[in-house]
Write a protein that holds these residues in place. Structure first.
Motif, mmCIF file in Angstrom:
data_model
loop_
_atom_site.group_PDB
_atom_site.id
_atom_site.type_symbol
_atom_site.label_atom_id
_atom_site.label_comp_id
_atom_site.label_asym_id
_atom_site.label_seq_id
_atom_site.Cartn_x
_atom_site.Cartn_y
_atom_site.Cartn_z
ATOM 1 N N LEU A 1 0.798 -1.225 0.000
ATOM 2 C CA LEU A 1 0.000 0.000 0.000
ATOM 3 C C LEU A 1 0.833 1.279 0.000
ATOM 4 O O LEU A 1 0.287 2.365 0.094
ATOM 5 N N HIS A 2 2.157 1.141 -0.089
ATOM 6 C CA HIS A 2 3.045 2.293 -0.130
ATOM 7 C C HIS A 2 3.999 2.138 -1.307
ATOM 8 O O HIS A 2 4.195 1.037 -1.822
ATOM 9 N N LEU A 3 4.597 3.218 -1.709
ATOM 10 C CA LEU A 3 5.567 3.160 -2.796
ATOM 11 C C LEU A 3 6.646 2.128 -2.494
ATOM 12 O O LEU A 3 7.068 1.979 -1.343
ATOM 13 N N SER A 4 7.095 1.440 -3.515
ATOM 14 C CA SER A 4 8.102 0.396 -3.325
ATOM 15 C C SER A 4 9.399 0.958 -2.752
ATOM 16 O O SER A 4 10.083 0.282 -1.993
ATOM 17 N N GLU A 5 9.739 2.197 -3.076
ATOM 18 C CA GLU A 5 10.973 2.773 -2.536
ATOM 19 C C GLU A 5 10.875 2.995 -1.027
ATOM 20 O O GLU A 5 11.887 2.981 -0.338
ATOM 21 N N ILE A 6 9.687 3.169 -0.498
ATOM 22 C CA ILE A 6 9.505 3.316 0.950
ATOM 23 C C ILE A 6 9.651 1.971 1.642
ATOM 24 O O ILE A 6 10.267 1.863 2.691
ATOM 25 N N SER A 7 9.056 0.935 1.045
ATOM 26 C CA SER A 7 9.085 -0.403 1.637
ATOM 27 C C SER A 7 10.287 -1.220 1.188
ATOM 28 O O SER A 7 10.476 -2.335 1.649
ATOM 29 N N ASN A 8 11.092 -0.664 0.275
ATOM 30 C CA ASN A 8 12.249 -1.365 -0.258
ATOM 31 C C ASN A 8 11.857 -2.728 -0.827
ATOM 32 O O ASN A 8 12.429 -3.756 -0.490
ATOM 33 N N THR A 9 10.825 -2.706 -1.681
ATOM 34 C CA THR A 9 10.312 -3.923 -2.302
ATOM 35 C C THR A 9 10.229 -3.719 -3.808
ATOM 36 O O THR A 9 10.521 -2.640 -4.320
ATOM 37 N N GLU A 10 9.788 -4.755 -4.510
ATOM 38 C CA GLU A 10 9.619 -4.621 -5.955
ATOM 39 C C GLU A 10 8.441 -3.699 -6.260
ATOM 40 O O GLU A 10 7.586 -3.461 -5.406
ATOM 41 N N LYS A 11 8.393 -3.176 -7.471
ATOM 42 C CA LYS A 11 7.319 -2.268 -7.885
ATOM 43 C C LYS A 11 5.961 -2.907 -7.624
ATOM 44 O O LYS A 11 5.788 -4.111 -7.767
ATOM 45 N N ASN A 12 5.008 -2.079 -7.210
ATOM 46 C CA ASN A 12 3.679 -2.587 -6.858
ATOM 47 C C ASN A 12 2.594 -1.737 -7.528
ATOM 48 O O ASN A 12 2.883 -0.882 -8.349
#
Length: 79
Positions: A39-50
């Protein structure tokens, strides 16, 4: 979860079941972080693009605040 986040409603229901159970605190943290990352930008969660990245990637900053009609919500509010 109302607008996007495929499968997150089920994860959220599970989190609600265990959130106050001390013996399940680690499982609760994991579920919370799973929801957060979707539910947050991937750069905030350090995850793949969502889905959030896809939704706002091509918007101008002022487009987040546009309310098309009085019955609609802004993109910023939904996020």
């Amino acid at each position: 979860m109302k607008y996007f986040g495929n499968g997150l409603s089920e994860v959220h229901k599970e989190l609600n079941k265990i959130i106050r159970k001390e013996e399940k605190i680690e499982q609760g943290k994991t579920l919370f972080l799973e929801i957060h990352s979707k539910l947050h930008l991937s750069e905030i969660s350090n995850t793949e693009k969502n889905e959030v990245d896809k939704l706002i990637n091509d918007l101008n900053r002022n487009e987040y605040a546009i309310v098309p009609t009085s019955k609609d919500e802004t993109i910023a509010w939904v996020l």
